[in-house]
Enzyme design. Structure first.
Site, PDB file in Angstrom:
ATOM      1  N   CYS A  74      14.179  10.237   6.748  1.00 18.72           N
ATOM      2  CA  CYS A  74      14.125   9.844   8.169  1.00 18.72           C
ATOM      3  C   CYS A  74      15.500   9.884   8.824  1.00 18.72           C
ATOM      4  CB  CYS A  74      13.589   8.429   8.320  1.00 18.72           C
ATOM      5  SG  CYS A  74      11.923   8.280   7.766  1.00 18.72           S
TER       6      CYS A  74
ATOM      7  N   LYS B 299       0.898  -1.166   0.000  1.00 12.02           N
ATOM      8  CA  LYS B 299       0.000   0.000   0.000  1.00 12.02           C
ATOM      9  C   LYS B 299       0.932   1.210   0.000  1.00 12.02           C
ATOM     10  CE  LYS B 299      -2.798   3.325   1.451  1.00 12.02           C
ATOM     11  NZ  LYS B 299      -2.152   4.481   0.817  1.00 12.02           N
ATOM     12  N   PRO B 300       1.131   1.841  -1.186  1.00  7.18           N
ATOM     13  CA  PRO B 300       2.010   3.015  -1.224  1.00  7.18           C
ATOM     14  C   PRO B 300       1.295   4.245  -0.679  1.00  7.18           C
ATOM     15  CG  PRO B 300       1.089   2.614  -3.402  1.00  7.18           C
ATOM     16  CD  PRO B 300       0.530   1.539  -2.496  1.00  7.18           C
TER      17      PRO B 300
ATOM     18  N   GLU C 183      10.004   0.857  10.621  1.00  8.13           N
ATOM     19  CA  GLU C 183      11.066   1.856  10.439  1.00  8.13           C
ATOM     20  C   GLU C 183      10.405   3.207  10.656  1.00  8.13           C
ATOM     21  OE1 GLU C 183      12.865   4.732   8.757  1.00  8.13           O
ATOM     22  OE2 GLU C 183      13.021   3.571   6.891  1.00  8.13           O
TER      23      GLU C 183
ATOM     24  N   SER D  77      -0.622   7.589  -0.726  1.00  5.43           N
ATOM     25  CA  SER D  77      -1.542   8.120  -1.748  1.00  5.43           C
ATOM     26  C   SER D  77      -0.962   9.371  -2.405  1.00  5.43           C
ATOM     27  CB  SER D  77      -2.892   8.465  -1.113  1.00  5.43           C
ATOM     28  OG  SER D  77      -3.489   7.291  -0.655  1.00  5.43           O
TER      29      SER D  77
ATOM     30  N   GLY E 293       7.327   4.908   8.347  1.00  7.37           N
ATOM     31  CA  GLY E 293       6.536   6.128   8.549  1.00  7.37           C
ATOM     32  C   GLY E 293       6.724   6.633   9.966  1.00  7.37           C
TER      33      GLY E 293
HETATM   34  C1  SIN Z   1      13.931   7.014   4.878  1.00  6.17           C
HETATM   35  O1  SIN Z   1      13.892   8.217   4.864  1.00  6.17           O
HETATM   36  O2  SIN Z   1      13.132   6.360   5.536  1.00  6.17           O
HETATM   37  C2  SIN Z   1      14.919   6.206   4.075  1.00  6.17           C
HETATM   38  C3  SIN Z   1      16.144   6.889   3.730  1.00  6.17           C
HETATM   39  C4  SIN Z   1      17.161   6.010   3.063  1.00  6.17           C
HETATM   40  O3  SIN Z   1      16.908   4.860   2.700  1.00  6.17           O
HETATM   41  O4  SIN Z   1      18.269   6.492   2.907  1.00  6.17           O
END
Ligand code: SIN
Length: 489
Positions: free
Chosen positions: A291, A182-183, A257, A185, A235
């Site tokens: 992230c 599920k990408p 993650e 939206s 997320g």
């Molecule tokens: C992410 O922002 O969750 C992934 C970043 C990455 O794979 O370098």
């Protein structure tokens, strides 16, 4: 809308379930907007509960046949998928920049990065080693075998619309599982282009599906399904917690993650040019929407001013503009809410005494663009210390002793990534061991690659993606104790 692809079939306004393209969503459709222009670039169907459940049932059938295929055949299919990504790299990158906004050079880079996970797991598929353990009794044999967990589902974010899918799906498929994705939206078209290429690569029906629609509807069906055995999510920590609670009834295996709050520590003995290069790569990639982006810059007093000067000088050269324009380094954030968050952190920091060294208040530029900002005087009572900004804002704190730098770096419940720069060998080892994070860049700003186990600790979640550990997330162990079979007939 004409999006000028070499292969127009890669732009699918339908979702992919059980080897078929479904353009009618029983819950309507979702408009997808280019963040750089606010123009609608297309629509995808919004599936209802029944459509999602049917897709899960098909994934169970897909799993039953996929797991029985020889590893060589499965691996050949995955390799073809990887090759097709390279063959269609330009189109895939174009779709990504259109829906996500990142500079086209970064989209091309992400396609390579995403494909590298498929290549890695194409090889890892052949290495699903088990173990034979010495048994207690002479007539026993103990064999441990990793087996695929079964139907797996992934809920993926908008910031890396291709790589966050391949690093889950390729690991799952290599292990012998089927996967439904599920990408987000906001960026479904990159995922659907991957499904189109997966189909061309010969992935059998039900083995890899991409479902579009409301996160709450699809998330509810995924988590309440007893057919689904594994959920992987990238997320926010807030949503990760909810999904974990929702998975409790069925005890789904989980990989989460989640959010980060990475420190970037520069010690007095650091090579400042290298540190600035690392900071630019780590912080300003994807216009700060990563992230693992450094969220807090912590710089030792002896090099604080020099580092701030060098960083600001380099950033003042950064071109801000449309993702398709030449040499552009920073583009639009994903939407107006993202700009507001950077604005909130900026205002709060200034209220708490921060000084602006470079940039202006977010919100001044059109098209959700924010130019790089450098602030000094970062303190622990600022919002930016506690929450990830997800934008091109670099706040800097000055510290005195090594221990003070380490303590400040670790002053967060998140533990995804951490970076530091130092040249003294003892310090490099000491600090790399003292930083509390799942991933540490020691004199390195680019830590993401398919060979390494990506993932966090504490409030940044658990589970690893990539590396040999990535496939294990989609396997469960079966131990068989062979006893005597008795006399043969
Ligand atoms: C992410 O922002 O969750 C992934 C970043 C990455 O794979 O370098």
């Amino acid at each position: 809308m004409d999006i000028a692809l070499q292969d127009s079939r890669l732009f699918r306004q339908a979702c992919y379930s059980n080897g078929e393209w479904v353009s009618d969503g029983n819950a309507g459709s979702i408009e997808v907007v280019n963040p750089a222009t606010d123009e609608v670039i297309g629509r995808v169907p919004s599936l209802d509960e029944g459509q999602v459940s049917a897709s899960i049932a098909a994934a169970a059938e897909g799993f039953a046949s996929w797991r029985k295929m020889s590893v060589a055949d499965r691996s050949a299919c995955l390799r073809r998928w990887f090759e097709l990504m390279h063959e269609h790299k330009e189109d895939l990158a174009r779709i990504m920049t259109l829906e996500q906004g990142k500079p086209i050079s970064e989209s091309l880079g992400e396609i390579d990065y995403a494909a590298s996970y498929i290549e890695w797991f194409t090889e890892e598929a052949k290495r699903g080693y088990g173990e034979v353990i010495p048994a207690v009794k002479a007539n026993q044999r103990i064999v441990v075998r990793p087996e695929p967990v079964g139907v797996s589902v992934a809920i993926t974010p908008w910031n890396f619309p291709a790589a966050m899918i391949t690093r889950k799906a390729a690991a799952a498929l290599a292990a012998g599982c089927s996967m439904l994705v599920k990408p987000s939206s906001l960026t479904p078209f990159s995922a659907l282009a991957l499904a189109e290429l997966g189909e061309r690569a010969g992935l059998p029906a039900g083995v890899f599906s991409v479902l579009t629609g409301s996160s709450s509807v699809i998330g509810e069906v995924f988590t309440q399904s007893t057919t689904v055995k594994k959920l992987s999510f990238t997320g926010s920590t807030e949503v990760g917690r909810k999904l974990m609670a929702m998975c409790a009834d069925n005890l789904h295996k989980l990989s989460l993650e989640l959010g980060g709050n990475a420190p970037f520590v520069v010690f007095d003995d650091a090579d400042l040019d290298l540190a600035v290069k690392g900071a630019l790569a780590a912080k300003f990639r994807n216009t700060g929407q990563t992230c693992i982006c450094p969220n807090r810059f912590l710089v030792q007093a002896g090099v604080h001013d020099a580092f701030v000067d060098k960083l600001s000088a380099a950033l003042s050269e950064f071109k801000v503009g449309d993702g398709f324009a030449e040499d552009v380094k920073q583009t639009s954030l994903i939407n107006a809410d993202a700009v507001k968050k950077v604005q909130r952190h900026y205002d709060d920091a200034l209220e708490h005494g921060a000084k602006v060294v470079l940039g202006e208040r977010p919100g001044a530029l059109a098209n959700n663009r924010v130019a790089p900002i450098v602030l000094t005087g970062l303190t622990a009572d600022m919002q930016i210390w506690q929450e990830e900004t997800f934008g091109p804002l670099a706040p800097v704190m000055k510290f005195d002793s090594e221990q003070e730098g380490i303590d400040a770096a670790n002053d967060t419940p998140f533990g995804l990534a951490a970076y530091f720069y130092a040249s003294n060998n003892d310090r490099v080892w000491r600090v790399s061991e003292a930083l509390q994070a799942g991933m540490v860049g020691a004199n390195e700003g680019g830590i993401s690659n398919a060979m390494a186990p990506f993932g966090g600790i504490d409030q940044s979640g658990f589970g690893r993606e990539g590396g040999r550990q990535g496939m294990a997330e989609y396997q469960q162990l079966k131990y068989v104790c062979f006893g005597e079979s008795g006399p043969t007939m």
